[in-house]
Write a protein that holds these residues in place. Structure first.
Motif, short mmCIF file in Angstrom:
data_model
loop_
_atom_site.label_atom_id
_atom_site.label_comp_id
_atom_site.label_asym_id
_atom_site.label_seq_id
_atom_site.Cartn_x
_atom_site.Cartn_y
_atom_site.Cartn_z
N ARG A 85 -6.99 3.61 -7.31
CA ARG A 85 -8.05 3.95 -6.38
C ARG A 85 -7.53 3.69 -4.97
N PRO A 86 -8.07 4.39 -3.97
CA PRO A 86 -7.63 4.16 -2.59
C PRO A 86 -7.76 2.68 -2.23
N PRO A 87 -6.83 2.11 -1.48
CA PRO A 87 -5.72 2.78 -0.77
C PRO A 87 -4.44 2.91 -1.59
N TYR A 88 -4.56 2.84 -2.91
CA TYR A 88 -3.41 2.97 -3.81
C TYR A 88 -2.36 1.89 -3.51
N THR A 105 0.85 -1.18 0.00
CA THR A 105 0.00 0.00 0.00
C THR A 105 0.89 1.23 0.00
N GLY A 129 -0.17 4.49 -0.96
CA GLY A 129 -0.84 5.68 -0.46
C GLY A 129 -1.16 6.76 -1.45
N THR A 130 -0.45 6.80 -2.59
CA THR A 130 -0.71 7.85 -3.58
C THR A 130 -0.60 7.28 -4.98
#
Length: 425
Positions: A389-392, A329, A331-332
């Motif tokens: 898409r989140p959580p990237y 993960t 985050g961006t």
């Protein structure tokens, strides 16, 4: 060695950081090699039992009648997975296709399909009809039910018992995490779930999506009660040599229905030319345990690299492995792109290409994919991908050799360092 990595684009700081991580991983790698040695023996035993010889490598065309090489390969697969029968064909284009054949062959209008492990992988949503699509199971009158996992990723047995009803005909279990950050399931866990489902409804059929899991452990789900195990030959069992294809191993009844669905009623396994692919299919299966071991080492290395830098990893740095996929993960969006660009830069094919997110068939969000593979889409080769898409989270897998997987991880870190997203300790 440091100079060679520098020529490949890895800085001294990144290389040395990787070496400090590797010092602690030698015992883990030795255990992976032991599993590979056991599984190599398992494959060899089946090949010897079924007397593989040069005549089995001959090409066939047209209808493929009396294709002994193809038929014997299916006996070999059934021997490896300890099932009554197998369907192993180049006419199966991918893992999603193999799963679709297995589902549509063994579900009839009015039946219900149950997933006791939460939502399926993205590409199956249209197959099932969760997202509307032509020729979905829903369009043919098959309904779908789902029991979500507990928050900690374990099975919710009460919800599963409640979801199994009179119309529940087939239960599908996805072994690997897919584009989710839940844990992948061990063969032992899957065996317990199968036993529970059959205790509730003894005649229910259970299919396991075995993609990314073959040869990671000494047992397969078919050893613990699965009626079908299904996968792709351009993942683990093809060993990096199979250029296309999929397999379905299981009970004779289930496999026979799958063969009728793949070709035509009344024809089944009698037709389907091998088109000269038998050497690659046999040799790829033979190499698969060793190739999978290299990919597993890469996944363990990746988790230890990135967890040490503060990123969430599934599995984490110390967990036992049940498939070859490593989720990180990041985050961006920017971090995902940098990671994938590093994987691409380490590739033997298309290393000069810059991967960018784009819309892909079967997905509801843009996806970034990095893969410089000899076989297009082969995810036993070094690759990384994920939906933007989140959580990237990015999903790393493969590497035909451990050394290539190592380079890929170091290059992914190199790109993150260069963009200022990561600072080395």
């Amino acid at each position: 060695m440091e100079q060679m990595y520098a020529l490949l684009g890895v800085s001294k700081a990144v290389y040395e950081y990787g070496e400090t991580i590797l010092q602690e991983l030698r015992p883990r790698f030795a255990a992976i090699d032991q599993t590979a040695e056991y599984n190599q023996g398992k494959v060899l035993l089946s090949m010897q039992k079924h007397r593989v010889n040069a005549t089995h490598f001959a090409a066939t065309t047209g209808y493929g009648y009396d294709d002994e090489g193809r038929d014997n390969l299916e006996r070999v697969y059934a021997g490896v997975f300890h099932t009554e029968a197998a369907l192993v064909r180049p006419q199966i284009t991918c893992g999603t296709h193999a799963l679709t054949v297995a589902l549509s062959a063994n579900l009839l209008p009015g039946d219900e399909l149950l997933s006791p492990v939460g939502a399926p992988y993205d590409t199956l949503e249209e197959v099932i009809g969760i997202r509307e699509s032509k020729c979905s199971l829903k369009e043919y009158g098959v309904t779908y039910a789902q029991a979500d996992l507990n928050p900690d990723g374990t099975f919710n047995y009460d919800a599963i018992r409640a979801a199994i009803g009179d119309r529940t005909k087939l239960i599908t279990i996805q072994r690997s995490k897919g584009y989710a950050t839940r844990p992948s399931f061990s063969v032992a866990q899957i065996g317990e779930l199968i036993a529970f489902c059959k205790s509730v409804k003894p005649d229910v059929k259970v299919m396991v999506d075995n993609c990314y899991g073959e040869f990671v452990e000494r047992l397969e789900p078919s050893d613990l009660g699965a009626d079908m195990v299904v996968g792709s030959l351009i993942k683990n069992p093809g060993g990096g040599l199979a250029p296309i294809g999929g397999y379905i191993c299981g009970t004779r009844e289930c496999v026979e229905r799958c063969a009728y669905r793949l070709s035509a009623p009344g024809l089944g396994q009698e037709v389907g030319a091998n088109l000269g692919l038998m050497p690659a299919f046999y040799q790829g299966l033979f190499l698969a345990p060793t190739v999978v071991a290299g990919a597993l080492k890469g996944a363990v290395f990746a988790a230890n690299i990135y967890e040490n830098l503060g990123f969430s990893c599934v599995p984490n740095a110390s967990e036992t492995r049940h498939d070859i996929i490593q989720a990180v993960t990041l985050g961006t969006r920017e971090a995902m792109v940098a990671f994938c660009q590093g994987i691409q830069a380490a590739a033997p094919v298309d290393s000069y290409v810059t991967p960018e997110p784009w819309a892909m068939p079967g997905y509801d969000s843009d996806v970034i994919m990095a893969a410089g593979a000899f076989v297009q889409g082969s995810s036993i080769e070094l690759s990384a991908d994920g939906p933007i898409r989140p959580p990237y989270a990015v999903y790393f897998q493969g590497g035909l050799t451990w050394y290539h997987a190592k380079l890929g991880i170091l290059m992914s870190l190199q790109k993150l360092v260069e963009t200022g997203i990561v600072r080395l300790p």
